[in-house]
Design a protein around this motif. Structure first.
Motif, PDB file in Angstrom:
ATOM      1  N   SER A  35     110.670 -10.297  86.752  1.00 48.16           N
ATOM      2  CA  SER A  35     109.955  -9.039  86.523  1.00 48.16           C
ATOM      3  C   SER A  35     110.772  -7.856  87.027  1.00 48.16           C
ATOM      4  CB  SER A  35     108.570  -9.073  87.163  1.00 48.16           C
ATOM      5  OG  SER A  35     108.565  -8.597  88.464  1.00 48.16           O
ATOM      6  N   ALA A  36     111.464  -8.000  88.140  1.00 49.09           N
ATOM      7  CA  ALA A  36     112.319  -6.911  88.636  1.00 49.09           C
ATOM      8  C   ALA A  36     113.484  -6.665  87.685  1.00 49.09           C
ATOM      9  CB  ALA A  36     112.841  -7.242  90.029  1.00 49.09           C
ATOM     10  N   LEU A  37     114.083  -7.726  87.192  1.00 49.72           N
ATOM     11  CA  LEU A  37     115.185  -7.605  86.243  1.00 49.72           C
ATOM     12  C   LEU A  37     114.704  -6.984  84.943  1.00 49.72           C
ATOM     13  CD1 LEU A  37     118.162  -8.202  85.644  1.00 49.72           C
ATOM     14  CD2 LEU A  37     117.459 -10.428  84.795  1.00 49.72           C
ATOM     15  N   GLY A  38     113.523  -7.363  84.505  1.00 46.36           N
ATOM     16  CA  GLY A  38     112.952  -6.821  83.280  1.00 46.36           C
ATOM     17  C   GLY A  38     112.705  -5.331  83.380  1.00 46.36           C
ATOM     18  N   ASP A  39     112.206  -4.869  84.523  1.00 47.05           N
ATOM     19  CA  ASP A  39     111.980  -3.436  84.727  1.00 47.05           C
ATOM     20  C   ASP A  39     113.296  -2.665  84.673  1.00 47.05           C
ATOM     21  OD1 ASP A  39     109.265  -3.806  84.957  1.00 47.05           O
ATOM     22  OD2 ASP A  39     109.264  -3.798  87.151  1.00 47.05           O
ATOM     23  N   ASN A  40     114.323  -3.195  85.317  1.00 46.89           N
ATOM     24  CA  ASN A  40     115.632  -2.527  85.307  1.00 46.89           C
ATOM     25  C   ASN A  40     116.233  -2.501  83.906  1.00 46.89           C
ATOM     26  OD1 ASN A  40     115.578  -1.977  88.026  1.00 46.89           O
ATOM     27  ND2 ASN A  40     116.664  -3.836  88.599  1.00 46.89           N
ATOM     28  N   ALA A  41     116.100  -3.576  83.170  1.00 46.21           N
ATOM     29  CA  ALA A  41     116.628  -3.630  81.806  1.00 46.21           C
ATOM     30  C   ALA A  41     115.886  -2.630  80.921  1.00 46.21           C
ATOM     31  CB  ALA A  41     116.504  -5.041  81.243  1.00 46.21           C
ATOM     32  N   ASN A  42     114.584  -2.523  81.090  1.00 44.09           N
ATOM     33  CA  ASN A  42     113.793  -1.587  80.300  1.00 44.09           C
ATOM     34  C   ASN A  42     114.236  -0.145  80.574  1.00 44.09           C
ATOM     35  OD1 ASN A  42     111.798  -0.615  78.589  1.00 44.09           O
ATOM     36  ND2 ASN A  42     110.243  -0.585  80.184  1.00 44.09           N
ATOM     37  N   LYS A  43     114.469   0.185  81.831  1.00 43.40           N
ATOM     38  CA  LYS A  43     114.942   1.536  82.176  1.00 43.40           C
ATOM     39  C   LYS A  43     116.315   1.806  81.565  1.00 43.40           C
ATOM     40  CE  LYS A  43     112.420   1.779  86.537  1.00 43.40           C
ATOM     41  NZ  LYS A  43     112.542   1.795  88.000  1.00 43.40           N
ATOM     42  N   THR A  44     117.180   0.820  81.601  1.00 43.86           N
ATOM     43  CA  THR A  44     118.519   0.985  81.042  1.00 43.86           C
ATOM     44  C   THR A  44     118.464   1.219  79.537  1.00 43.86           C
ATOM     45  OG1 THR A  44     119.466  -0.432  82.750  1.00 43.86           O
ATOM     46  CG2 THR A  44     120.779  -0.119  80.760  1.00 43.86           C
ATOM     47  N   PHE A  45     117.666   0.411  78.826  1.00 45.14           N
ATOM     48  CA  PHE A  45     117.553   0.593  77.381  1.00 45.14           C
ATOM     49  C   PHE A  45     116.905   1.930  77.027  1.00 45.14           C
ATOM     50  CE2 PHE A  45     117.850  -4.158  77.188  1.00 45.14           C
ATOM     51  CZ  PHE A  45     119.049  -4.178  76.494  1.00 45.14           C
ATOM     52  N   THR A  46     115.965   2.375  77.837  1.00 47.88           N
ATOM     53  CA  THR A  46     115.337   3.680  77.608  1.00 47.88           C
ATOM     54  C   THR A  46     116.363   4.793  77.776  1.00 47.88           C
ATOM     55  OG1 THR A  46     113.202   2.844  78.358  1.00 47.88           O
ATOM     56  CG2 THR A  46     113.482   5.235  78.343  1.00 47.88           C
ATOM     57  N   ASN A  47     117.184   4.705  78.819  1.00 45.85           N
ATOM     58  CA  ASN A  47     118.225   5.714  79.044  1.00 45.85           C
ATOM     59  C   ASN A  47     119.239   5.732  77.903  1.00 45.85           C
ATOM     60  OD1 ASN A  47     117.086   6.515  81.460  1.00 45.85           O
ATOM     61  ND2 ASN A  47     118.400   5.194  82.707  1.00 45.85           N
TER      62      ASN A  47
END
Length: 58
Positions: A35-47
């Motif tokens: 879940s922590a990795l998923g949140d970071n990946a989501n932020k990266t793709f959004t950026n």
């Protein structure tokens, strides 16, 4: 009486419970990490998406 003594000496139930607890702890650690990795990946793709949108509008 023999059955009671044999039941009290039997350790397989305790071992199964210990393995179950270990498996549960590993599952919690994996879920937390994913879940922590998923949140970071989501932020990266959004950026990345935001930056592409800015570049396409220029």
């Amino acid at each position: 009486m023999k059955n009671i003594v044999r039941f009290l000496k039997n350790k397989s139930g305790a071992t199964a419970i210990e393995y179950g607890l270990i498996a549960a702890l590993i599952a919690v650690a994996v879920i937390t990490g994913v879940s922590a990795l998923g949140d970071n990946a989501n932020k990266t793709f959004t950026n990345v998406s935001d930056e592409i949108s800015k570049g396409a509008g220029a």
